[in-house]
Design an enzyme around this catalytic site. Structure first.
Site, PDB file in Angstrom:
ATOM      1  N   LYS A  32       0.850  -1.187   0.000  1.00 54.27           N
ATOM      2  CA  LYS A  32       0.000   0.000   0.000  1.00 54.27           C
ATOM      3  C   LYS A  32       0.887   1.239   0.000  1.00 54.27           C
ATOM      4  O   LYS A  32       1.748   1.397   0.868  1.00 54.27           O
ATOM      5  CB  LYS A  32      -0.929  -0.002   1.213  1.00 54.27           C
ATOM      6  CG  LYS A  32      -1.975   1.113   1.160  1.00 54.27           C
ATOM      7  CD  LYS A  32      -1.550   2.344   1.926  1.00 54.27           C
ATOM      8  CE  LYS A  32      -2.576   3.453   1.902  1.00 54.27           C
ATOM      9  NZ  LYS A  32      -2.282   4.508   2.888  1.00 54.27           N
ATOM     10  N   GLY A  35      -1.148   8.077   0.175  1.00 57.70           N
ATOM     11  CA  GLY A  35      -1.389   9.337  -0.514  1.00 57.70           C
ATOM     12  C   GLY A  35      -0.429  10.424  -0.054  1.00 57.70           C
ATOM     13  O   GLY A  35       0.008  11.262  -0.846  1.00 57.70           O
ATOM     14  N   GLY A  71      -5.858  10.541  -0.385  1.00 58.14           N
ATOM     15  CA  GLY A  71      -6.566  11.526   0.448  1.00 58.14           C
ATOM     16  C   GLY A  71      -6.164  12.971   0.184  1.00 58.14           C
ATOM     17  O   GLY A  71      -7.023  13.818  -0.086  1.00 58.14           O
ATOM     18  N   ASP A 188      -5.964   1.483   3.205  1.00 55.77           N
ATOM     19  CA  ASP A 188      -5.303   0.560   4.139  1.00 55.77           C
ATOM     20  C   ASP A 188      -6.149  -0.698   4.310  1.00 55.77           C
ATOM     21  O   ASP A 188      -5.644  -1.821   4.318  1.00 55.77           O
ATOM     22  CB  ASP A 188      -5.133   1.217   5.520  1.00 55.77           C
ATOM     23  CG  ASP A 188      -4.217   2.429   5.486  1.00 55.77           C
ATOM     24  OD1 ASP A 188      -3.370   2.507   4.574  1.00 55.77           O
ATOM     25  OD2 ASP A 188      -4.347   3.295   6.379  1.00 55.77           O
ATOM     26  N   LYS A 247      -4.371   0.815   9.406  1.00 53.55           N
ATOM     27  CA  LYS A 247      -3.225  -0.021   9.022  1.00 53.55           C
ATOM     28  C   LYS A 247      -3.063  -1.164  10.025  1.00 53.55           C
ATOM     29  O   LYS A 247      -2.919  -2.327   9.645  1.00 53.55           O
ATOM     30  CB  LYS A 247      -1.934   0.792   8.995  1.00 53.55           C
ATOM     31  CG  LYS A 247      -1.885   1.861   7.916  1.00 53.55           C
ATOM     32  CD  LYS A 247      -0.513   2.548   7.922  1.00 53.55           C
ATOM     33  CE  LYS A 247      -0.610   4.037   7.689  1.00 53.55           C
ATOM     34  NZ  LYS A 247      -1.431   4.436   6.561  1.00 53.55           N
TER      35      LYS A 247
HETATM   36  P1  ADP Z   1      -0.757   7.323   5.119  1.00 55.63           P
HETATM   37  O1  ADP Z   1      -0.876   8.360   4.047  1.00 55.63           O
HETATM   38  O2  ADP Z   1       0.490   6.506   4.945  1.00 55.63           O
HETATM   39  O3  ADP Z   1      -1.999   6.485   5.275  1.00 55.63           O
HETATM   40  P2  ADP Z   1      -1.466   8.453   7.754  1.00 55.63           P
HETATM   41  O4  ADP Z   1      -1.196   9.881   8.124  1.00 55.63           O
HETATM   42  O5  ADP Z   1      -2.884   8.079   7.502  1.00 55.63           O
HETATM   43  O6  ADP Z   1      -0.503   8.117   6.518  1.00 55.63           O
HETATM   44  O7  ADP Z   1      -0.919   7.504   8.929  1.00 55.63           O
HETATM   45  C1  ADP Z   1       0.418   7.630   9.448  1.00 55.63           C
HETATM   46  C2  ADP Z   1       0.454   8.491  10.707  1.00 55.63           C
HETATM   47  O8  ADP Z   1      -0.083   7.787  11.839  1.00 55.63           O
HETATM   48  C3  ADP Z   1       1.830   8.868  11.178  1.00 55.63           C
HETATM   49  O9  ADP Z   1       2.383   9.952  10.473  1.00 55.63           O
HETATM   50  C4  ADP Z   1       1.597   9.200  12.665  1.00 55.63           C
HETATM   51  O10 ADP Z   1       1.387  10.580  12.847  1.00 55.63           O
HETATM   52  C5  ADP Z   1       0.271   8.507  13.001  1.00 55.63           C
HETATM   53  N1  ADP Z   1       0.369   7.619  14.161  1.00 55.63           N
HETATM   54  C6  ADP Z   1      -0.583   7.487  15.113  1.00 55.63           C
HETATM   55  N2  ADP Z   1      -0.227   6.651  16.091  1.00 55.63           N
HETATM   56  C7  ADP Z   1       1.021   6.183  15.774  1.00 55.63           C
HETATM   57  C8  ADP Z   1       1.946   5.293  16.417  1.00 55.63           C
HETATM   58  N3  ADP Z   1       1.684   4.677  17.575  1.00 55.63           N
HETATM   59  N4  ADP Z   1       3.139   5.064  15.797  1.00 55.63           N
HETATM   60  C9  ADP Z   1       3.435   5.674  14.615  1.00 55.63           C
HETATM   61  N5  ADP Z   1       2.603   6.557  13.983  1.00 55.63           N
HETATM   62  C10 ADP Z   1       1.395   6.814  14.539  1.00 55.63           C
HETATM   63 MG    MG Z   2      -3.942   7.184   5.874  1.00 52.79          MG
END
Ligand code: ADP
Ligand code: MG
Length: 322
Positions: A32, A35, A71, A188, A247
């Site tokens: 995956k 975005g 997103g 995800d 995730k």
């Molecule tokens: P993606 O575009 O890869 O889906 P997201 O922003 O949706 O990215 O998800 C990743 C984010 O999740 C990280 O940047 C972090 O801020 C957040 N996050 C929340 N809890 C945790 C954790 N326990 N460990 C690492 N990251 C976390």
């Molecule tokens: Mg995300």
């Protein structure tokens, strides 16, 4: 003739990769691509590096499947069209116009961008959406959110056909219900469901952080290796938050339903996929099914290379090719 250190290192890297290439030959790996990772690709062109890694994996015999989000790109088109994105508990409120926009962005913009990037390195990528051949059957998640879907069922026939023909499927995560109504579905969640449906060897999330942390603001608390049970507890106690929740929930479900390993890796690190799949370096966070990890803890101290040698000894049981 003398051999330079650099040349010697190249030989060493290839030799180190050999057992992994042999072990993963023919295996499905669902990746995956976030975005956020896509939106942040400018300087050293992370997208191009990702694309070349995917093609290299394919050329040495793995069967990669790419699932992407979008997103930030959806929000940006909404913005240009004068629509204000609204989120509830991290989920986008999706009216009829918004699901149209999501569909245009994912299928018309982000998907072909990834397909083109991969095909620069070898003409293998084929873009599909969850609407194609009934790949993703959606159900509404919550009426208050509009056309935000959950995965009701995956029909992997289109992916199996493409993989059998040695293509690399690139999946946009729009699904449809039984009336043909499109829904936007979290990428995800779709990646996990596809990994399960294909019986993948690995499910990999490339994101914008180096892995799971016990404390989200402290990089020193990186969790290198964990189990589905342990992750259940980290969700319950609030350690896992925001975009990490879908995730982690998907990793838990995938490894409990036959996927060999799930990984959360930093998509900003060049060639992180190759480092994970073909080297002894333990990178990011690895999620194992509960029983294997427990038997490991019982017998050993458990750094990543040991996990791998244990996996090697279990290899025949996983249907490895000679
Ligand atoms: P993606 O575009 O890869 O889906 P997201 O922003 O949706 O990215 O998800 C990743 C984010 O999740 C990280 O940047 C972090 O801020 C957040 N996050 C929340 N809890 C945790 C954790 N326990 N460990 C690492 N990251 C976390
Ligand atoms: Mg995300």
């Amino acid at each position: 003739m003398t051999v330079s250190d650099a040349e010697h290192n190249v030989a060493h890297v290839l030799v180190e990769a050999l057992p992994y290439i042999r072990r993963f030959a023919g295996k499905v790996i669902v990746v995956k691509y976030g975005g956020n990772a896509l939106a942040g690709t400018t300087e050293h062109d992370a997208l191009d590096v990702f694309a070349s890694d995917i093609v290299l994996m394919r050329l040495v015999g793995l069967r990669p499947v790419v699932v992407h989000g979008g997103g930030p790109q959806i929000s940006s088109l909404m913005d240009r069209l004068g629509k204000t994105p609204e989120f509830r508990h991290g989920l986008r409120v999706t009216d009829a116009e918004t699901v149209d926009i999501a569909r245009m962005v994912l299928i018309g913009q982000v998907n072909p961008q990834l397909v083109a990037a991969i095909n620069l390195h070898g003409d293998y990528a084929v873009g599909v959406s969850g609407e194609d051949a009934g790949l993703i059957r959606a159900v509404p998640r919550d009426p208050a959110l509009g056309f935000v879907g959950d995965v009701a069922r995956i029909n992997p026939a289109i992916l199996e056909g493409l993989l059998a023909d040695e293509f690399i499927p690139v999946v946009a995560t729009i699904g449809t219900d039984e009336t043909g109504q499109p829904y936007n579905i979290n990428a995800d969640v779709v990646a996990g469901a596809i990994a399960e449906a294909l019986g993948a060897e690995k499910l990999v999330y490339l994101t914008d952080i180096e892995g799971l942390r016990r404390q989200v603001d402290d990089p020193a608390t990186l969790i290198r290796q964990t189990t589905a049970d342990e992750l259940d507890a980290l969700i319950t106690d609030g350690t896992i938050a925001g975009g990490m929740i879908p995730k982690v929930v998907s990793c838990i479900q995938a490894v409990r339903n036959g996927v060999g390993r799930a990984h959360i890796l930093d998509g900003r690190v060049a060639h992180v996929l190759l480092l994970e799949v073909f080297t002894d370096a333990g990178i990011g966070t690895m999620v194992a099914p509960d029983h294997i990890a427990r038997s490991l803890e019982d017998s050993l101290g458990s750094p990543s290379p040991i996990v791998r040698s244990l996996e090697d000894s279990l290899g025949s049981h996983q249907g490895e090719r000679p």
